[in-house]
Design a protein around this motif. Sequence first.
Motif, short mmCIF file in Angstrom:
data_model
loop_
_atom_site.label_atom_id
_atom_site.label_comp_id
_atom_site.label_asym_id
_atom_site.label_seq_id
_atom_site.Cartn_x
_atom_site.Cartn_y
_atom_site.Cartn_z
N ALA A 117 1.03 -1.20 0.11
CA ALA A 117 -0.06 0.02 0.14
C ALA A 117 0.93 1.03 -0.06
N ARG A 118 1.93 1.23 0.71
CA ARG A 118 2.82 2.23 0.71
C ARG A 118 3.28 2.77 -0.61
N TYR A 119 3.98 1.54 -1.32
CA TYR A 119 4.18 1.94 -2.66
C TYR A 119 3.36 2.46 -3.67
N LEU A 120 1.87 1.79 -3.58
CA LEU A 120 1.06 2.00 -4.72
C LEU A 120 0.22 3.54 -4.05
N HIS A 121 0.36 3.74 -2.85
CA HIS A 121 -0.23 5.10 -2.62
C HIS A 121 0.72 6.27 -3.17
N ALA A 122 2.03 6.04 -2.99
CA ALA A 122 2.95 6.86 -3.62
C ALA A 122 2.72 6.99 -5.01
#
Length: 385
Positions: free
Chosen positions: A10-15
């Motif tokens: 989620a951290r990567y896709l949010h960014a």
Amino acid sequence: MPVTAGEALARYLHAQAGTFLRSLRLHSESGADTASVAEAARALRQASRRISGTLHTFRPLLDPAWADGLRGELAWLSATLAQEHACTSRLARLLDALSRLSGASPLPPARGELRGLTAGSPAAEPADPGTAGGPVEPGAPGSADALAGSGRRAADGGPGSSAGPRSPADGVEARRATGALTVGAARAGALLERQLTLARTRAHSAALQALGSSRFHAVADAVAVLASELPLGAVAAAPAAETLSLPAETAERRLLEAVAALPLGRAAHPYNAEALVNGLATASAGEAQDAPWHQVRLLLRLHRYAQEVLYPDADPVLRHAGLVLDRHRDAAEAATAAAVAARTPRIAPATAYALGVLHADQRHEVEAARFAFQQVWHRTAVAAP
């Protein structure tokens, strides 16, 4: 408490979703500033590709129906936005090659992304922190411009030519002094400019239509939701190191299998003319020849995106290999454009001849990129633990 796979993903896709939304705002605010519009479109394409590739690789951790739907829409958007840029860069590449082959401009130095991909001087600085080997002097045996320009030197009476030395009044130096294209090259350039400008105009209209469609607004809404929440499956609650590594290993295995199927043994020998095989055959034969290399390029991109999720602070994986395969793709598509132009009815023989030389030149660029990829891939395999 260890980070879960869902949190890391989620951290990567949010960014990436945030990058997409910022690029979209910049695109809408750029107005008539073509440079800003192009930069925003490039960032939109990059974010779309990263989100789409990540959804593909880590699909087992996500809601499958949601991931498949958004991935397909982002692939459509990225492909639509890429067409205009592809036509623009292809035209510039072909016109530069025509000018160079006609002697109207000097031979270019070795491209920066291809330096250091072949054996270099032991005292040279590494071309990139993530790859071994140093830069190669322009024109040295095994350098990128030496590989790509072998046919040009032979045609100009340079080293390796059977025509022998030629005086400046009769050779390429006199043509460079005038700075003028031959009649055939000038007409070939005009034909390519008409065809590719028309294609670029159509691609621009298609991109504007896509960005104003309800389909795009639905994609933008889905990415806006992705910026704050991610539909995860049950397995996403497991530790990140264990759960994310399995899909990433699958992407890496697919890449290794695709590279193993390439004729790297032949690509290791410069001037083997493999890129010219079936050069005058049907379009399907040419596509069959280039398709495995294009597939490796796509699989390498998926592998890089997976590594970005696992190791967000690490150096880009196989950056040089990706650049070389990009050059391979560009040269192959430019050669196809030259071949299409040469099939135009009722063109003059001199124009057809210039387009044929241009096609051969771009196929030699394809061969040079394959040779460079073989070199960097071999070094990477040797350096791997």
